[in-house]
Design a protein around this motif. Structure first.
Motif, PDB file in Angstrom:
ATOM      1  N   VAL A  83      35.578  39.986  39.295  1.00 55.57           N
ATOM      2  CA  VAL A  83      37.596  39.112  39.061  1.00 55.57           C
ATOM      3  C   VAL A  83      37.679  40.806  38.521  1.00 55.57           C
ATOM      4  N   ALA A  84      37.433  41.006  37.564  1.00 56.05           N
ATOM      5  CA  ALA A  84      38.120  42.739  37.062  1.00 56.05           C
ATOM      6  C   ALA A  84      38.459  43.172  38.243  1.00 56.05           C
ATOM      7  N   ALA A  85      37.333  44.044  38.971  1.00 56.16           N
ATOM      8  CA  ALA A  85      37.531  44.423  39.940  1.00 56.16           C
ATOM      9  C   ALA A  85      39.024  44.400  41.544  1.00 56.16           C
ATOM     10  N   LEU A  86      39.070  43.157  41.252  1.00 59.69           N
ATOM     11  CA  LEU A  86      40.212  42.025  41.914  1.00 59.69           C
ATOM     12  C   LEU A  86      41.127  42.127  41.069  1.00 59.69           C
ATOM     13  N   ARG A  87      41.443  42.073  40.220  1.00 62.17           N
ATOM     14  CA  ARG A  87      42.771  41.917  39.420  1.00 62.17           C
ATOM     15  C   ARG A  87      42.873  43.905  39.678  1.00 62.17           C
ATOM     16  N   ALA A  88      42.350  44.469  39.066  1.00 57.80           N
ATOM     17  CA  ALA A  88      42.282  45.739  38.936  1.00 57.80           C
ATOM     18  C   ALA A  88      42.523  46.118  41.022  1.00 57.80           C
ATOM     19  N   GLY A  89      42.920  45.730  41.845  1.00 59.96           N
ATOM     20  CA  GLY A  89      43.665  46.115  43.111  1.00 59.96           C
ATOM     21  C   GLY A  89      42.417  46.382  44.187  1.00 59.96           C
ATOM     22  N   LYS A  90      41.220  46.411  43.936  1.00 57.47           N
ATOM     23  CA  LYS A  90      40.238  46.701  44.579  1.00 57.47           C
ATOM     24  C   LYS A  90      39.749  45.545  45.147  1.00 57.47           C
ATOM     25  N   HIS A  91      39.358  45.944  46.537  1.00 60.41           N
ATOM     26  CA  HIS A  91      38.404  45.656  47.477  1.00 60.41           C
ATOM     27  C   HIS A  91      37.089  45.032  46.849  1.00 60.41           C
TER      28      HIS A  91
END
Length: 367
Positions: A83-91
């Motif tokens: 979730v943190a990675a997605l919210r940081a704009g990462k695939h």
């Protein structure tokens, strides 16, 4: 996309297997790795010449030069880091399972939709050479109508990191669940599961799960096919096996029951041992060799690679699908809905076992 996908890997135990694959992939660039232990981080990064190095995944996610993150950290960390990675704009690509609760599965599905980024669960079995071969048999009509499917994953987890101790068997069931649901071409709708046997009180104490073995029957959405899954992790004597059996109208494929005994295709009532081809030809030539070799030498192979027989050559197929889904601007084959469904089968199966085999509905993540 016209530029290479800039990938970072979090977790360098099993995760190190993917470093040279991303480095060699024509559409990817491995720009960073993350490991909590600084000495281990630099040892691995030095070995492979990786420039970006982080001991804190949050700091890595702040790096604007990273497009995608491949998560190979301990199971309890998967959901929060995803979730943190997605919210940081990462695939995000993440090793199995997606999460350990239904709420975590929902949070990931929501984060994918909010971010517009790709999520792929890196389930090895459905990219193994065995699975790819059987899928061909299903598609070319050799099997006829699929009538029933069975999956099993029996593994002794002694010697693995402490967070595994006492884990409910079905909480790590995607290796058994994924091939049967994939071959059926359907999502799971509900599950009934029973627990059998008992593990030691020391193991039970951590997660409150008493069972040595859990076995489940799955009903499929909009399908006449049912499936059976069996799973064990502790105190059950059995050679390691991840297996699936497909009962077809014309032929049945049966995974070998002991390593080296040979997979069997029953044509009518006549069984014959079958050779499984490799599928490296489906990959870019730069990464095709990785279907038959890993990065570790014989003395230092990761336990997941040793016990899983190299995961059937699946690693480069997984990385290729993840990278190409980003390049092509499409959902990956094992997207957030599929991953949530496969993972939820195990979560709901354990809930059923803890409640005496009550039927539990699998949440609908397509809404």
């Amino acid at each position: 996309m016209t530029q290479r996908v800039r990938v970072a890997i979090a977790g360098l135990g099993f995760g190190s297997e993917f470093i040279p694959i991303y480095q060699a992939h024509p559409d990817a660039e491995l720009v960073a790795v993350c490991q909590r232990t600084e000495s281990a981080l630099h040892e691995t990064a030095d070995r492979f010449g990786v420039p970006g190095r982080y001991t804190d995944i949050a700091a890595m996610l702040d790096d604007p030069d990273i497009d995608a993150v491949h998560i190979n950290t301990p199971i309890p960390d998967h959901a929060g880091q995803t979730v943190a990675a997605l919210r940081a704009g990462k695939h995000v690509a993440c090793t199995v399972p997606m999460a350990t609760t239904l709420e975590e599965c929902r949070s990931i599905v929501e984060a994918v939709r909010e971010s517009g980024k790709n999520y792929m669960m890196m389930e090895t079995v459905v990219y193994s050479r065995e699975f790819l071969h059987v899928r061909e048999l299903a598609e070319n009509g050799t099997l006829g109508r699929v009538q029933f499917l069975r999956g099993a994953h029996h593994q002794e987890m002694a010697g693995w990191p402490g967070y595994w101790e006492g884990l409910p068997p079905m909480h790590y069931a995607t290796h058994a669940v994924s091939p049967v649901l994939s071959l059926a071409g359907a999502l799971a709708e509900s599950v009934v599961c029973v627990g059998s046997g008992r593990i030691s009180p020391e193991l039970t104490a951590k997660y409150g799960s008493p069972f040595a073995v859990e076995s489940a029957l799955i009903t499929l959405r909009d399908s006449p096919i049912s499936a059976e899954i069996a799973r064990s992790l502790f105190e059950t004597a059995r050679e390691y096996v991840e297996s699936f059996t497909v009962f077809g109208e014309l032929a049945t494929f049966e995974w070998e029951q002991t390593q080296g005994s040979g997979h069997v295709l029953h044509v009518g009532e006549i069984p014959k041992t079958v050779e499984i081809p490799d599928f490296a030809h489906r990959l870019p030539p730069e990464i095709a060799p990785f279907t038959t070799r890993g990065v570790y030498d014989a003395e230092n192979e990761h336990l997941s690679f040793v016990q899983g027989s190299g995961h059937g050559g699946s690693h480069p197929h997984l990385a290729h699908e993840f990278v190409r889904s980003i390049v092509e601007g499409r959902a990956p084959a094992i997207n957030e809905v599929t991953a949530a469904n496969w993972t939820s089968v195990g979560i709901c199966a354990h809930e059923s076992a803890m409640n005496g085999g009550a039927r539990v509905a699998i949440p609908d993540y397509t809404a």
